[in-house]
Scaffold this motif. Sequence first.
Motif, PDB file in Angstrom:
ATOM      1  N   ASP A   1       2.811  -0.741   5.489  1.00 58.20           N
ATOM      2  CA  ASP A   1       3.614  -1.282   4.348  1.00 58.20           C
ATOM      3  C   ASP A   1       2.679  -1.411   2.596  1.00 58.20           C
ATOM      4  O   ASP A   1       2.424  -2.059   2.365  1.00 58.20           O
ATOM      5  CB  ASP A   1       4.332  -2.212   3.687  1.00 58.20           C
ATOM      6  CG  ASP A   1       6.166  -2.061   5.006  1.00 58.20           C
ATOM      7  OD1 ASP A   1       6.102  -0.514   5.196  1.00 58.20           O
ATOM      8  OD2 ASP A   1       7.312  -3.409   4.793  1.00 58.20           O
TER       9      ASP A   1
ATOM     10  N   HIS B   1       5.112   1.868   8.902  1.00 57.47           N
ATOM     11  CA  HIS B   1       6.340   1.417   7.533  1.00 57.47           C
ATOM     12  C   HIS B   1       7.909   0.621   8.088  1.00 57.47           C
ATOM     13  O   HIS B   1       8.221   1.213   9.403  1.00 57.47           O
ATOM     14  CB  HIS B   1       6.411   2.841   7.195  1.00 57.47           C
ATOM     15  CG  HIS B   1       5.495   3.598   6.419  1.00 57.47           C
ATOM     16  ND1 HIS B   1       5.219   4.616   7.025  1.00 57.47           N
ATOM     17  CD2 HIS B   1       5.069   3.572   5.125  1.00 57.47           C
ATOM     18  CE1 HIS B   1       4.102   4.750   6.210  1.00 57.47           C
ATOM     19  NE2 HIS B   1       3.578   4.398   4.725  1.00 57.47           N
TER      20      HIS B   1
ATOM     21  N   HIS C   1       7.560   0.494  -0.395  1.00 57.41           N
ATOM     22  CA  HIS C   1       6.793   0.699   1.037  1.00 57.41           C
ATOM     23  C   HIS C   1       5.942   1.105   1.719  1.00 57.41           C
ATOM     24  O   HIS C   1       4.632   1.018   2.121  1.00 57.41           O
ATOM     25  CB  HIS C   1       8.295   0.332   2.246  1.00 57.41           C
ATOM     26  CG  HIS C   1       8.816  -0.773   1.715  1.00 57.41           C
ATOM     27  ND1 HIS C   1       8.707  -2.217   2.315  1.00 57.41           N
ATOM     28  CD2 HIS C   1       9.843  -1.113   0.593  1.00 57.41           C
ATOM     29  CE1 HIS C   1       9.224  -3.360   1.829  1.00 57.41           C
ATOM     30  NE2 HIS C   1       9.727  -3.079   1.617  1.00 57.41           N
ATOM     31  N   PHE C   2       5.794   2.912   0.726  1.00 55.30           N
ATOM     32  CA  PHE C   2       4.843   4.076   0.843  1.00 55.30           C
ATOM     33  C   PHE C   2       4.081   4.671  -0.027  1.00 55.30           C
ATOM     34  O   PHE C   2       3.438   5.312  -0.168  1.00 55.30           O
ATOM     35  CB  PHE C   2       5.646   5.144   1.293  1.00 55.30           C
ATOM     36  CG  PHE C   2       6.546   5.507   0.409  1.00 55.30           C
ATOM     37  CD1 PHE C   2       6.100   6.087  -0.917  1.00 55.30           C
ATOM     38  CD2 PHE C   2       8.302   5.647   1.174  1.00 55.30           C
ATOM     39  CE1 PHE C   2       7.218   6.627  -1.640  1.00 55.30           C
ATOM     40  CE2 PHE C   2       9.067   6.279   0.365  1.00 55.30           C
ATOM     41  CZ  PHE C   2       8.620   6.505  -0.776  1.00 55.30           C
TER      42      PHE C   2
ATOM     43  N   SER D   1       0.677   4.819   0.509  1.00 57.19           N
ATOM     44  CA  SER D   1       0.603   5.528   1.997  1.00 57.19           C
ATOM     45  C   SER D   1      -0.700   6.288   1.473  1.00 57.19           C
ATOM     46  O   SER D   1      -1.424   6.859   2.491  1.00 57.19           O
ATOM     47  CB  SER D   1       1.357   5.479   2.422  1.00 57.19           C
ATOM     48  OG  SER D   1       2.545   4.502   2.625  1.00 57.19           O
TER      49      SER D   1
END
Length: 303
Positions: free
Chosen positions: A42, A62, A69-70, A73
């Motif tokens: 995350d 994730h 949460h991304f 990324s």
Amino acid sequence: MSPAFEQQQIGAVTVLYGERRGRYPHGNTLIVRGRDQSVAIDPSLGLVARGPNPPPVDAVLHSHCHEDHFAGSFLYPGVPWRFHEADLPGIRSLDGLLALYGYADPVRSAWGKAVVDVFHFTPRPDAQPFRGGDVFDLGGVTIEAIHAPGHTRGHCFFRIEPDGIVYLADVDLSSFGPYYGDHWSDLEAFEQTLAMARTLDARYYATFHHIGVLDGKAAYLDRLDRFTAVIADRERRLLAYLAEPHTLDEIVQHRFVYRPQDQIVFADPVERRSMSLHLARLLRDGRVDEPEPGRYHATRACS
Ligand SMILES: [Zn+2]
């Protein structure tokens, strides 16, 4: 790196705290290092704030497909991104993500812009699926996915051994309580997840947001029970409000999830979805009826 960036080491796991200890829209990212591989769990806005060179990892896991949460990324473009198979459509395209939330315009288009501009949404059609029960072996360290749906369809916990950590993601144990305000949210699945969560034995219980890491099951159960009780409290307040007949629009305006003063772009659709789930259950159980189309009324006196 600014000293404002807190972190905590527990065995193979480094918790990188976000701003305000991960209070939304920020969050806490876990870096898990095994003998052979490392993963990030995350990646949050807090990871982004630490600068352009995040800790190197071999994959990104994730817990579910939500904007916070991304948000970091994109810092890992060259490694596999993994999601529970049920949430995979949300990362494959912006349309897929917006379907998961299920907001109608004008909130849909405003939110679509925010997830790109603020949360760095980056479509990854090649993102890889995992399932509940899958175990990632990093070499001397394992991460097991535990399917925990309700918040989203694919929401998962991760158990990290041998350190005895359960990462609870957005079963975040906050006083806000459970969030089930998306099209892909499910109240009853969330309640089953909370019952399952009570049975999880671990040394540490880590959350994505500001409650952070709890040490020991007693502290965890205390928080979990208060978190769970928010569901019944919303339902009790709805029933009391329906002592007089009201429409769903009036329920949305009254606010049961957010406070009336909270300025949140998606507050109305979240109230609508969340309280529709309660209303459906109350209608099914005969505790509310619909004396005329679109008006709902508690069937017995409530206080
Ligand atoms: Zn979430």
